[in-house]
Write an enzyme that holds these catalytic residues in place. Structure first.
Site, PDB file in Angstrom:
ATOM      1  N   LYS A  15      -7.445 -15.648  16.275  1.00  0.00           N
ATOM      2  CA  LYS A  15      -7.723 -15.209  14.900  1.00  0.00           C
ATOM      3  C   LYS A  15      -9.186 -14.825  14.671  1.00  0.00           C
ATOM      4  O   LYS A  15      -9.715 -14.996  13.576  1.00  0.00           O
ATOM      5  CB  LYS A  15      -7.290 -16.286  13.900  1.00  0.00           C
ATOM      6  CG  LYS A  15      -5.807 -16.623  13.961  1.00  0.00           C
ATOM      7  CD  LYS A  15      -5.451 -17.728  12.980  1.00  0.00           C
ATOM      8  CE  LYS A  15      -3.953 -17.994  12.987  1.00  0.00           C
ATOM      9  NZ  LYS A  15      -3.479 -18.621  14.225  1.00  0.00           N
TER      10      LYS A  15
ATOM     11  N   HIS B 272      -2.618  10.036  -1.380  1.00  0.00           N
ATOM     12  CA  HIS B 272      -2.740   8.739  -2.040  1.00  0.00           C
ATOM     13  C   HIS B 272      -2.564   8.853  -3.548  1.00  0.00           C
ATOM     14  O   HIS B 272      -2.080   7.926  -4.192  1.00  0.00           O
ATOM     15  CB  HIS B 272      -4.083   8.090  -1.686  1.00  0.00           C
ATOM     16  CG  HIS B 272      -4.039   7.306  -0.421  1.00  0.00           C
ATOM     17  ND1 HIS B 272      -3.891   5.936  -0.393  1.00  0.00           N
ATOM     18  CD2 HIS B 272      -4.087   7.699   0.873  1.00  0.00           C
ATOM     19  CE1 HIS B 272      -3.864   5.520   0.858  1.00  0.00           C
ATOM     20  NE2 HIS B 272      -3.984   6.574   1.653  1.00  0.00           N
TER      21      HIS B 272
ATOM     22  N   GLU C  62       0.842  -1.201   0.000  1.00  0.00           N
ATOM     23  CA  GLU C  62       0.000   0.000   0.000  1.00  0.00           C
ATOM     24  C   GLU C  62       0.874   1.246   0.000  1.00  0.00           C
ATOM     25  O   GLU C  62       1.482   1.598   1.022  1.00  0.00           O
ATOM     26  CB  GLU C  62      -0.937   0.031   1.209  1.00  0.00           C
ATOM     27  CG  GLU C  62      -1.829   1.268   1.202  1.00  0.00           C
ATOM     28  CD  GLU C  62      -2.723   1.376   2.432  1.00  0.00           C
ATOM     29  OE1 GLU C  62      -3.272   2.470   2.658  1.00  0.00           O
ATOM     30  OE2 GLU C  62      -2.860   0.371   3.152  1.00  0.00           O
TER      31      GLU C  62
ATOM     32  N   ASP D 201       2.622 -14.269  12.720  1.00  0.00           N
ATOM     33  CA  ASP D 201       1.498 -14.894  12.028  1.00  0.00           C
ATOM     34  C   ASP D 201       0.560 -13.790  11.536  1.00  0.00           C
ATOM     35  O   ASP D 201      -0.108 -13.142  12.345  1.00  0.00           O
ATOM     36  CB  ASP D 201       0.757 -15.826  12.987  1.00  0.00           C
ATOM     37  CG  ASP D 201      -0.343 -16.627  12.299  1.00  0.00           C
ATOM     38  OD1 ASP D 201      -0.732 -16.249  11.173  1.00  0.00           O
ATOM     39  OD2 ASP D 201      -0.809 -17.619  12.883  1.00  0.00           O
TER      40      ASP D 201
END
Length: 532
Positions: free
Chosen positions: A343, A517, A211, A419
């Site tokens: 998670k 951006h 990004e 992770d």
């Protein structure tokens, strides 16, 4: 009667002898094996009937039947049986294939496989005669296994993977730790934001992301924090959790187990059983929840410099074994019952915490807000209330009272070998902004109750990720103070999130987000390529 039976036996022996010529059969091996098995059963029955007749000795036909039964298992051309390599945790046996599809060296143990040429092995994998997941154990060479699997993939799919890098990866290092059946690795750019002045030390923060504008934004936040005297962090709690699900005959019985597990008088005993699993894992507490006759026991423990999921799971298994002796009617449903909770964004993690619970704060000077962040203290405070607090409440957010904590957490996790899926709970964060010093300065803080990180184990063994950990000064285990490196990494994550929150809120308050951006996260290049 004897003549008819004798004729049938002769035909059976003749068919069996013809079936022994494995390589000459035009039929698939599974059909050949079926015919051979039928012949074996009929011959065995015939032999047993003859042997049961004790009034007459064995004749030539009976002798031929015995010879056939022996030769069936001793024939030099018969396919070898599956070796011990089947016990690989994949569950399932090899399917019988035509002999021509499986090269002879592969019928034996790993030694024969090593001598086979690459073309034979690739052909066997592509045809399915050799399971892809067995290449490492059969070849004893992880790099060669990955290279041949890659070529087999190209043949099976008809699509090349030339753009997927192969060289530069230590395939031996990832075996049994990071990834199964590798064919290469994915490249991600790594940027560095900073220096971040945190707790009196400077850190250059590695971030792996695709990004555009993210690293630049965090870098601006770091500059504002450093120019204002730095940020400070507090570790509130350190405890990884695992919550097995068990079932008892009744809700009353489940309540009895809950009382037993949570009783202070039993904690030392259960902790001793739990702690046998590791030198570093130490049980901190047990909290239980009931749903009917199902009981969920949430074990929390410190895990040193490891993230600790395996460590706590082993300790839980020890305790469950002990509890089954005390409560023999307890049925273990699963070592994880989702009350952990791993998670998933959950209230239990948001309230109780999981992994490292950290608060990080800084006071940003008013002139820095104006010169570096291009906005005002008043605008930032108002924006945070309307967007991060009220807006998230309207959306029904669970731990999402922030601007983009997940952006920074994920980029840092990938760069340092964590992770990535645990970004879900690790990104739970509430960002607070207040006016201080008579409204001249800005107090900003992030509270993150579930940062799940480690500096050993998992992806931290990879060269690139180890280099990023080394850049932060937290590579590997801290032998002088076990757990110190993982704790510091958690505070760096929180400090980086603080910088990212500050910069994004400033961009929104000043109306510069879209402009930024368009400058750093443009898709015009890809659009132009697609158009051409």
């Amino acid at each position: 009667m004897d003549v008819r039976r004798g004729g049938g036996g002769g035909r059976i022996v003749g068919a069996a002898r013809r079936a022994l010529t494995w390589g000459a059969l035009p039929l698939p091996m599974r059909i050949t094996n079926g015919l051979a098995m039928v012949s074996l059963v009929l011959s065995s029955c015939d032999l047993l009937r003859l042997c049961s007749d004790r009034e007459r000795p064995l004749g030539g036909r009976e002798f031929a039947t015995v010879v056939y039964l022996v030769s069936l298992f001793a024939h030099p051309d018969a396919p070898a049986t599956t070796t011990g390599d089947d016990d690989d945790g994949q569950g399932g046996s090899r399917r019988a294939r035509p002999a021509a599809a499986e090269p002879a060296p592969m019928h034996g143990h790993g030694g024969g496989m090593m001598e086979a040429d690459d073309e034979e092995i690739v052909a066997a994998v592509a045809s399915g005669a050799l399971p892809s997941h067995r290449l490492e154990s059969r070849l004893g060479d992880c790099r060669r296994a990955a290279r041949l699997r890659r070529e087999a993939l190209r043949r099976v799919t008809g699509r090349g993977v030339e753009g997927l890098p192969f060289d530069g990866m230590d395939y031996q290092a990832i075996l049994g730790q990071c990834c199964e059946m590798p064919v290469g690795y994915v490249q991600l750019p790594v940027g560095v934001a900073g220096p971040l002045l945190l707790d009196g030390r400077e850190y250059h923060v590695p971030m792996a992301t695709t990004e555009g504008c993210l690293v630049a934004s965090v870098n601006r936040g770091c500059r504002a924090i450093s120019a204002s005297g730095g940020a400070f962090s507090v570790l509130l709690r350190d405890a990884m959790s695992r919550a097995p699900a068990v079932k008892l005959p009744s809700a009353m019985r489940a309540a009895e187990l809950k009382a037993f597990a949570e009783a202070p008088a039993n904690f030392e005993l259960l902790a001793a059983v739990f702690n046998r699993s590791s030198r570093f894992g130490r049980l901190q507490d047990i909290r239980c929840a009931l749903a009917g006759r199902n009981l969920y026991m949430r074990f929390s423990c410190i895990t040193g410099d490891a993230m600790g999921m395996n460590m706590v799971s082993k300790g839980v298994e020890n305790v469950l074994g002990y509890l089954q002796n005390v409560f023999p009617d307890m049925d273990v449903i699963s070592v994880s019952g989702n009350y952990c909770s791993d998670k998933k964004p959950t209230a239990v993690n948001w309230i109780e915490g999981r992994g490292k619970s950290v608060v990080c704060e800084a006071i940003i000077k008013g002139d820095v807000v104006q010169k570096v962040l291009k906005t005002t203290v008043e605008k930032l405070v108002e924006l945070n209330i309307i967007k991060n607090l009220a807006g998230s409440a309207v959306a029904g957010a669970l731990g999402g009272f922030n601007a983009h904590a997940s952006n920074i957490v994920t980029a840092l996790f990938i760069a340092t070998g964590q992770d990535p899926a645990q970004n879900v709970e690790s990104s739970q964060c509430i960002t607070m902004l207040e006016e201080v010093n008579d409204g001249d300065d800005l107090h900003i803080s992030v509270t993150m109750p579930s940062i799940e990180v480690g500096t050993i184990g998992g992806g931290t063994c990879l060269a690139s990720q180890a280099a990023c950990l080394n850049l932060l000064g937290v590579k590997g285990s801290n032998h002088g103070s076990p757990g110190a490196n993982a704790k510091r990494l958690a505070t760096i994550v929180a400090g980086s999130v603080l910088a990212g929150e500050l910069s994004l809120l400033a961009a929104l308050a000043s109306g510069h987000l879209v402009k930024s951006h368009m400058m750093y996260n443009r898709s015009s290049k890809d659009v132009a390529k697609a158009a051409s």
